[in-house]
Every structure is written in structure tokens, then in C-alpha cells.
Design a protein around this motif. Structure first.
Motif, PDB file in Angstrom:
ATOM      1  N   PRO A   1      12.906  58.124 -26.355  1.00 32.73           N
ATOM      2  CA  PRO A   1      11.831  57.175 -26.918  1.00 32.73           C
ATOM      3  C   PRO A   1      12.032  56.477 -28.088  1.00 32.73           C
ATOM      4  O   PRO A   1      12.796  57.240 -29.081  1.00 32.73           O
ATOM      5  CB  PRO A   1      10.600  58.209 -27.088  1.00 32.73           C
ATOM      6  CG  PRO A   1      11.379  59.506 -27.262  1.00 32.73           C
ATOM      7  CD  PRO A   1      12.467  59.437 -26.498  1.00 32.73           C
TER       8      PRO A   1
ATOM      9  N   THR B   1       5.434  53.136 -26.975  1.00 30.44           N
ATOM     10  CA  THR B   1       6.777  53.623 -27.190  1.00 30.44           C
ATOM     11  C   THR B   1       7.640  52.900 -26.262  1.00 30.44           C
ATOM     12  O   THR B   1       7.331  52.930 -25.071  1.00 30.44           O
ATOM     13  CB  THR B   1       6.946  55.142 -27.252  1.00 30.44           C
ATOM     14  OG1 THR B   1       6.215  55.626 -28.168  1.00 30.44           O
ATOM     15  CG2 THR B   1       8.336  55.599 -27.228  1.00 30.44           C
ATOM     16  N   GLU B   2       8.682  52.671 -26.792  1.00 32.36           N
ATOM     17  CA  GLU B   2      10.014  51.810 -26.144  1.00 32.36           C
ATOM     18  C   GLU B   2      10.761  52.962 -25.297  1.00 32.36           C
ATOM     19  O   GLU B   2      10.782  54.105 -26.027  1.00 32.36           O
ATOM     20  CB  GLU B   2      10.722  50.821 -26.777  1.00 32.36           C
ATOM     21  CG  GLU B   2       9.990  49.751 -27.659  1.00 32.36           C
ATOM     22  CD  GLU B   2       9.299  48.688 -26.353  1.00 32.36           C
ATOM     23  OE1 GLU B   2      10.224  48.504 -25.401  1.00 32.36           O
ATOM     24  OE2 GLU B   2       8.617  48.050 -26.738  1.00 32.36           O
TER      25      GLU B   2
ATOM     26  N   GLU C   1       8.706  56.453 -38.803  1.00 33.22           N
ATOM     27  CA  GLU C   1       7.910  56.360 -37.424  1.00 33.22           C
ATOM     28  C   GLU C   1       8.363  57.373 -36.552  1.00 33.22           C
ATOM     29  O   GLU C   1       9.255  57.299 -35.813  1.00 33.22           O
ATOM     30  CB  GLU C   1       8.067  55.108 -36.959  1.00 33.22           C
ATOM     31  CG  GLU C   1       7.459  53.889 -37.819  1.00 33.22           C
ATOM     32  CD  GLU C   1       7.713  52.483 -37.346  1.00 33.22           C
ATOM     33  OE1 GLU C   1       7.103  51.455 -37.857  1.00 33.22           O
ATOM     34  OE2 GLU C   1       8.396  52.569 -36.216  1.00 33.22           O
TER      35      GLU C   1
ATOM     36  N   SER D   1       7.464  52.077 -22.347  1.00 35.21           N
ATOM     37  CA  SER D   1       7.055  53.149 -21.426  1.00 35.21           C
ATOM     38  C   SER D   1       6.138  52.601 -20.347  1.00 35.21           C
ATOM     39  O   SER D   1       6.043  53.277 -19.372  1.00 35.21           O
ATOM     40  CB  SER D   1       6.527  54.314 -22.311  1.00 35.21           C
ATOM     41  OG  SER D   1       5.339  53.823 -23.123  1.00 35.21           O
TER      42      SER D   1
ATOM     43  N   GLN E   1      14.609  56.609 -33.336  1.00 35.52           N
ATOM     44  CA  GLN E   1      14.984  57.417 -31.757  1.00 35.52           C
ATOM     45  C   GLN E   1      14.131  58.589 -31.929  1.00 35.52           C
ATOM     46  O   GLN E   1      14.376  59.440 -32.887  1.00 35.52           O
ATOM     47  CB  GLN E   1      16.240  57.385 -31.574  1.00 35.52           C
ATOM     48  CG  GLN E   1      16.924  56.206 -30.980  1.00 35.52           C
ATOM     49  CD  GLN E   1      18.536  56.341 -30.417  1.00 35.52           C
ATOM     50  OE1 GLN E   1      18.756  57.288 -30.081  1.00 35.52           O
ATOM     51  NE2 GLN E   1      19.076  55.036 -30.500  1.00 35.52           N
ATOM     52  N   GLY E   2      13.503  59.149 -30.846  1.00 33.47           N
ATOM     53  CA  GLY E   2      12.834  60.202 -30.770  1.00 33.47           C
ATOM     54  C   GLY E   2      13.886  61.323 -30.106  1.00 33.47           C
ATOM     55  O   GLY E   2      14.904  60.978 -29.711  1.00 33.47           O
TER      56      GLY E   2
ATOM     57  N   ASP F   1       2.739  56.261 -22.172  1.00 32.18           N
ATOM     58  CA  ASP F   1       2.460  56.418 -23.602  1.00 32.18           C
ATOM     59  C   ASP F   1       1.399  55.507 -24.080  1.00 32.18           C
ATOM     60  O   ASP F   1       1.731  54.081 -24.161  1.00 32.18           O
ATOM     61  CB  ASP F   1       3.772  56.528 -24.478  1.00 32.18           C
ATOM     62  CG  ASP F   1       3.485  56.642 -25.910  1.00 32.18           C
ATOM     63  OD1 ASP F   1       2.544  57.152 -26.341  1.00 32.18           O
ATOM     64  OD2 ASP F   1       4.353  56.362 -26.660  1.00 32.18           O
TER      65      ASP F   1
ATOM     66  N   ALA G   1       8.676  58.654 -32.887  1.00 29.73           N
ATOM     67  CA  ALA G   1       8.664  58.120 -31.474  1.00 29.73           C
ATOM     68  C   ALA G   1       8.190  59.227 -30.615  1.00 29.73           C
ATOM     69  O   ALA G   1       8.875  60.457 -30.319  1.00 29.73           O
ATOM     70  CB  ALA G   1      10.203  57.823 -31.113  1.00 29.73           C
ATOM     71  N   ILE G   2       7.040  59.174 -29.839  1.00 31.50           N
ATOM     72  CA  ILE G   2       6.199  60.096 -29.433  1.00 31.50           C
ATOM     73  C   ILE G   2       7.050  60.432 -27.959  1.00 31.50           C
ATOM     74  O   ILE G   2       7.316  59.407 -27.080  1.00 31.50           O
ATOM     75  CB  ILE G   2       4.634  59.709 -29.056  1.00 31.50           C
ATOM     76  CG1 ILE G   2       3.921  59.221 -30.290  1.00 31.50           C
ATOM     77  CG2 ILE G   2       4.175  60.830 -28.335  1.00 31.50           C
ATOM     78  CD1 ILE G   2       4.027  60.350 -31.397  1.00 31.50           C
TER      79      ILE G   2
ATOM     80  N   SER H   1      10.673  54.077 -31.559  1.00 32.08           N
ATOM     81  CA  SER H   1       9.527  53.618 -32.243  1.00 32.08           C
ATOM     82  C   SER H   1       9.669  51.989 -32.224  1.00 32.08           C
ATOM     83  O   SER H   1      10.707  51.461 -31.978  1.00 32.08           O
ATOM     84  CB  SER H   1       9.148  54.433 -33.561  1.00 32.08           C
ATOM     85  OG  SER H   1      10.378  53.774 -34.477  1.00 32.08           O
TER      86      SER H   1
END
Length: 230
Positions: A211, A150-151, A117, A180, A218-219, A146, A119-120, A213
Motif C-alpha cells: 500500500p 490508498t494506492e 502519512e 485500491s 510505502q506501507g 480501502d 499507508a493503511i 500513501s
């Protein structure tokens, strides 16, 4: 001691006797091997305890569940210290995602997600820090909310000299987590105050967000150094 490389040896890492290979802008060198400091902060002990818990829990998964995690791991590409690409193990991905989810007090995932996934990243990340007359510290991330929900993991550093132009990852400390939509444009200064206290006007602090998901991927981290204003 400086190390000269040749056609037979183009890089090195690890220990060599009582020394260890390291690298700086001038190149590869050997330095004395010093055991890293392992301060037993409450958070560090929590992370270690969770790691042990998830590592043990892996053994209780069914064969089908482990196959699912190994399949997910084949879709994940990591970069090694020499720039080589590799796929982590299902065991490693299982622990990593559940460690991240635990930061948000989310339930443990025993069944692997169907895919990776994204994470934007937050758009417009431009944190500001202001000390008010109360006194209190006001910290805003200045990022666009967002819509995908997103967390966020939010990190900061203790106050630093205003002349600092860089900060290492090891200097950041987690100060809070949340959606977010709740953190992007809200004053979260109380989180900083709880961790470090109220900074003086004119000092510099580092702020970083990661960020995350829904499943715990993790993004890309985003960070900034900010001068505290009054």
C-alpha cells in the motif's frame, strides 16, 4: 569458510579480500565475492534513470525546501542490518518518495509533506488465481476496498513448483499499479498475463501488494503463495 565470533567481534559484514561475509541459518561465513547480475530490463533502466534525475534535482531545491525534507526525515525511523534504528537523510527520503510516486505517474514533490502519512494495509488479503477455458488467467486480490484511497503496487512471481513454500523478494516483479478501489476485488489477470503469460493449472505463484500513501510512503508489504486452479 565458517567464521567463529567472540566477545571482541560479535558480527561482521562487507568484503574481506576477494571474499564477502554472509549469513545463513548456521551462522556467519565467508564466501567468494561475485559481482551481482545487473540485467538491463526496461523497468530497471527506468528506475536507475529516475534515481539519477531525482538525485540531480535535489541540488536545485531551495535551502528552505531541503530543510523541510531534513525535518521530515527526522520523523522517519529505519532499521539497519544489525537491528539498529536510525533516521535517513532528507535527500534519501526525497528520492524514495518521488521514486514511488513515479510508479503511478504522479508529479514530483519538491516540497516535503508535513508529516509521515500512514499507508493503511489492505484487510482480508487472500489472492486467488484461476485459469479459465478461454484460456485466460483470472487473478483477484480478495482484499477489502480501502475507503481512504490508498494506492497499490502489485507484484507477482513467475510460475513455480507447487512444492515451494517460500519465495524471496528478488523473485517478485511489479505487474501493475493503481488505486485500491480499482484493484481490490477486480480481475487483474491481464496484468499477470502481460508479464508472465498464462500459468498452467496446479503450479504455484507468489502475489504481493504494497500500500502507498498519497505522498509516496510505502506501507507494510503483504504476500501470499497461491496454487493456480482451473
Amino acid at each position: 569458510m565458517k567464521v567463529k565470533l567472540n566477545s571482541l567481534l560479535d558480527d561482521a559484514s562487507g568484503k574481506f579480500g576477494d571474499n564477502v561475509f554472509a549469513r545463513n541459518p548456521s551462522g556467519l561465513y565467508l564466501r567468494k565475492n561475485v559481482a551481482p547480475d545487473q540485467p538491463n530490463s526496461e523497468r530497471q533502466m527506468d528506475v536507475r534513470d529516475r534515481f539519477s534525475t531525482f538525485a540531480s534535482r535535489w541540488a536545485t531545491l531551495t535551502e528552505e525546501q531541503r530543510i523541510g525534507w531534513n525535518g521530515l526525515a527526522s520523523l522517519v525511523t529505519k532499521t539497519g542490518k544489525y537491528g539498529d534504528l536510525y533516521n535517513p537523510t532528507g535527500h534519501r527520503i526525497y528520492i524514495a518518495l518521488n521514486q514511488t510516486r513515479a510508479e503511478f505517474a504522479l508529479a514530483t514533490l519538491d516540497d516535503a509533506p508535513l508529516g509521515v502519512e500512514p499507508a493503511i494495509p489492505m484487510v482480508g488479503f487472500a489472492p486467488t488465481v484461476n485459469v479459465t477455458a478461454a484460456p485466460a488467467v483470472e487473478l483477484k486480490l480478495g482484499a477489502t476496498i480501502d475507503a481512504l484511497g490508498t494506492e497499490l503496487l502489485v507484484f507477482a512471481t513467475e510460475p513455480m513448483s507447487p512444492g515451494r513454500s517460500t519465495v524471496s523478494n528478488s523473485e517478485f516483479r511489479l505487474i501493475g499499479t493503481g488505486a485500491s478501489a480499482d484493484l481490490a476485488n477486480t480481475d487483474i489477470g491481464a496484468l499477470y498475463d502481460t508479464k508472465f503469460g498464462i500459468p498452467a493449472s496446479g503450479v504455484k505463484i507468489g502475489v504481493k501488494i504494497i500500500p502507498v500513501s498519497a505522498s509516496g510512503f510505502q506501507g507494510t508489504p503483504q504476500s501470499s503463495l497461491v496454487i493456480v486452479t482451473a
